[in-house]
Design a protein around this motif. Structure first.
Motif, PDB file in Angstrom:
ATOM      1  N   SER A 112       0.813  -1.224   0.000  1.00  0.00           N
ATOM      2  CA  SER A 112       0.000   0.000   0.000  1.00  0.00           C
ATOM      3  C   SER A 112       0.845   1.271   0.000  1.00  0.00           C
ATOM      4  O   SER A 112       0.303   2.368  -0.183  1.00  0.00           O
ATOM      5  N   ASP A 113       2.148   1.144   0.212  1.00  0.00           N
ATOM      6  CA  ASP A 113       3.018   2.316   0.166  1.00  0.00           C
ATOM      7  C   ASP A 113       3.428   2.695  -1.264  1.00  0.00           C
ATOM      8  O   ASP A 113       3.987   3.771  -1.477  1.00  0.00           O
ATOM      9  N   LEU A 114       3.147   1.831  -2.214  1.00  0.00           N
ATOM     10  CA  LEU A 114       3.484   2.125  -3.608  1.00  0.00           C
ATOM     11  C   LEU A 114       2.569   3.217  -4.150  1.00  0.00           C
ATOM     12  O   LEU A 114       1.448   3.412  -3.656  1.00  0.00           O
ATOM     13  N   PRO A 115       2.997   3.937  -5.181  1.00  0.00           N
ATOM     14  CA  PRO A 115       2.104   4.933  -5.812  1.00  0.00           C
ATOM     15  C   PRO A 115       0.819   4.287  -6.293  1.00  0.00           C
ATOM     16  O   PRO A 115       0.806   3.094  -6.667  1.00  0.00           O
ATOM     17  N   ASP A 116      -0.262   5.043  -6.295  1.00  0.00           N
ATOM     18  CA  ASP A 116      -1.571   4.499  -6.667  1.00  0.00           C
ATOM     19  C   ASP A 116      -1.552   3.865  -8.050  1.00  0.00           C
ATOM     20  O   ASP A 116      -2.150   2.800  -8.259  1.00  0.00           O
ATOM     21  N   TRP A 117      -0.871   4.517  -9.010  1.00  0.00           N
ATOM     22  CA  TRP A 117      -0.877   3.974 -10.371  1.00  0.00           C
ATOM     23  C   TRP A 117      -0.217   2.605 -10.418  1.00  0.00           C
ATOM     24  O   TRP A 117      -0.681   1.703 -11.140  1.00  0.00           O
ATOM     25  N   LYS A 118       0.861   2.437  -9.634  1.00  0.00           N
ATOM     26  CA  LYS A 118       1.560   1.155  -9.647  1.00  0.00           C
ATOM     27  C   LYS A 118       0.743   0.082  -8.937  1.00  0.00           C
ATOM     28  O   LYS A 118       0.697  -1.077  -9.373  1.00  0.00           O
TER      29      LYS A 118
ATOM     30  N   LEU B  65      -0.404  -3.420 -10.721  1.00  0.00           N
ATOM     31  CA  LEU B  65      -0.081  -4.703 -10.111  1.00  0.00           C
ATOM     32  C   LEU B  65      -1.335  -5.535  -9.879  1.00  0.00           C
ATOM     33  O   LEU B  65      -1.364  -6.744 -10.152  1.00  0.00           O
ATOM     34  N   ARG B  66      -2.384  -4.898  -9.359  1.00  0.00           N
ATOM     35  CA  ARG B  66      -3.628  -5.647  -9.112  1.00  0.00           C
ATOM     36  C   ARG B  66      -4.205  -6.208 -10.410  1.00  0.00           C
ATOM     37  O   ARG B  66      -4.687  -7.348 -10.454  1.00  0.00           O
TER      38      ARG B  66
END
Length: 485
Positions: free
Chosen positions: A306-312, A316-317
């Protein structure tokens, strides 16, 4: 011999995209300057005109500098410049020409201040109007206004792919900023108050599909590359390496595997990241170097950080979703092609599918990018760039040739590049201005400001030249003969 309709100068001339358009329009080049010796050689070989300026280096700073009182540029009617844009100083409260000091725009401004041509046309990359360059934009517009020019404070952003063939368009998305201005000191005060005239072109402009047609040309549907490409699959220097062919063949099989699994729909628009599938614990337990592997019966969905940027997180999802649904087909494919081996660099384990319903990767136009292999429909091409991302034309199983890139810039097949490498030609095409776009912008500008230009004999000559010119420069340029080979 018919006298020229107007005189123009060609600053930061490159190989002469502006020259091609304005000469075809009836103009005569009276000064050209280009600092790159290879581009200068191509310019001089084709146009028979020196691109050294008035010095022996092709250095505009030696010919035009208001601070030093230097002005070696002759009188002219139209100034053209595809200029580099360096950051301007923000120190103090000064604006206009003073703040451009130390940049190449200052040398353009020095010429404008000394010669006051009737028309100024500047061209630059779209980033010029980005938020990081608002200051530079303001300085340019205010400098022109200070010198008495009627100019829009809105950018004219345009791409040659918007123009249908009968107007000189080509299938290349090449968005560029054009600043066009007409000498009219009496209009400047009103322009400053109200923002000046509208831009001469925008990316929302649409045109008839053919001369006299009522329907509009649709760039997304009506372009086809076949008329641009040579038939040959084998053009020296344009072939793919074995590794590149391997990467494409691997992802081509992936496309064919996935289509029936997705009910024959096209691949998703999100980037497909093979490395994201390694997040599954079952993938970590596979020996990818073994001759045979066992495909797990089920997979355990990983947790996205959850610390990754929203776009990444989103990408990934989506990749996890794809793998969770289709891992039984993806794992054997990855093993068969050695996706997780040295044969595949990290940037080749990514596919950006932007080709919608296209049935095969080999039917698309591809680019090998740091972000992955990008595939687009084989209708129009992305902008040529002055680096190594030359388009791969899937139907030809090779890269675009130097000659084909010249066609994308609106240059005739008689245009020569004597004795230089393909790499140099690719670089020059990536740095160049599109001839059809210049033709359209110049015509649109003269049409917009015709009443102002008709105030003088020189202006009336320019208007007359534009009014009698054909809708596109192609047939005139087809008669081009190089000055020397």
């Amino acid at each position: 011999m018919t006298p020229p309709a107007f005189r123009f100068i060609d600053l930061f001339a490159g190989i002469g995209g502006f020259h091609a358009a304005l000469k075809a329009m009836g103009g005569e080049c009276v000064y050209a300057v280009e600092i790159d010796p290879l581009a200068r050689k191509v310019y001089e070989s084709n146009w028979g005109h020196s691109a050294l300026g008035a010095n022996d280096r092709g250095d505009i700073t030696l010919d035009a500098d208001a601070d030093r009182g230097v002005m070696e540029v002759p009188e002219h009617d139209v100034l053209c410049a595809g200029f580099p844009c360096q950051p301007f100083s923000k120190s103090g409260a000064q604006r206009g020409m003073d703040e451009a000091r130390g940049t190449l725009f200052f040398n353009i401004a020095s010429i404008i201040k000394a010669r006051h041509p009737l028309i100024v046309i500047l061209e630059n990359v779209r980033n010029l109007i980005g938020p990081k360059h608002q200051h530079e934009w303001d300085v340019i517009i205010e400098t022109l206004q200070d010198e008495g020019y009627h100019v829009s404070n809105q950018a004219a952003v345009f791409s040659p792919h918007l123009l249908p063939p009968h107007l000189g368009g080509v299938p290349q998305v090449r968005e560029r900023v054009f600043i066009t201005a007409t000498l009219a000191p009496d209009l400047v005060a009103r322009d400053i108050e109200f923002g000046g005239p509208g831009p001469v072109a925008t990316m929302t402009d649409r045109f008839p599909s053919a001369e006299g047609a009522t329907g509009l040309f649709d760039p997304k549907k009506d372009w086809h590359l076949e008329g641009l490409l040579d038939d040959s699959h084998n053009i020296p220097g344009c072939d793919l390496t074995d590794a590149e062919t391997h990467w494409i063949n691997a992802w081509e099989e992936f496309v064919q595997i996935m289509r029936p699994l997705m009910n024959d729909r096209h691949l998703p628009g999100h980037p497909i990241w093979a490395d994201a599938w390694l997040d599954f614990p079952e993938m970590k337990r596979i020996d990818w170097q073994a001759r045979k592997i066992r495909v797990p019966r089920r997979v355990s969905r990983p947790v996205v950080d959850s610390d990754l940027p929203d776009w990444k997180q989103s990408h990934l999802r989506k990749n996890h979703d794809m793998f969770a649904r289709h891992f039984a087909a993806i794992i054997p494919w990855a093993h068969r092609w050695g996706i997780y081996s040295e044969a595949f660099p990290a940037s080749r384990r990514k596919l950006e599918w932007q080709a919608q319903e296209t049935k095969s990767l080999w039917h698309t136009v591809m680019h090998f990018r740091p972000s992955g292999i990008r595939a687009k429909k084989a209708t129009y091409l992305p902008a040529l760039v002055a680096i190594t991302q030359t388009s791969i034309v899937g139907p030809r199983e090779r890269r675009l040739s130097p000659r084909e890139t010249a066609r994308l810039q609106g240059l005739p097949d008689s245009f020569i590049f004597p004795g230089q490498s393909a790499a140099a030609t690719y670089k020059q095409m990536g740095n160049g201005v599109n001839v059809g776009a210049v033709w359209h912008i110049f015509r649109a500008h003269v049409d917009r400001d015709a009443n102002i230009l008709r105030r003088t004999a020189r202006g009336r000559a320019i208007v007359a030249a534009v009014e009698k010119a054909p809708l596109r420069p192609n047939e005139i340029l087809a008669k081009h003969q190089p000055a020397h080979s």
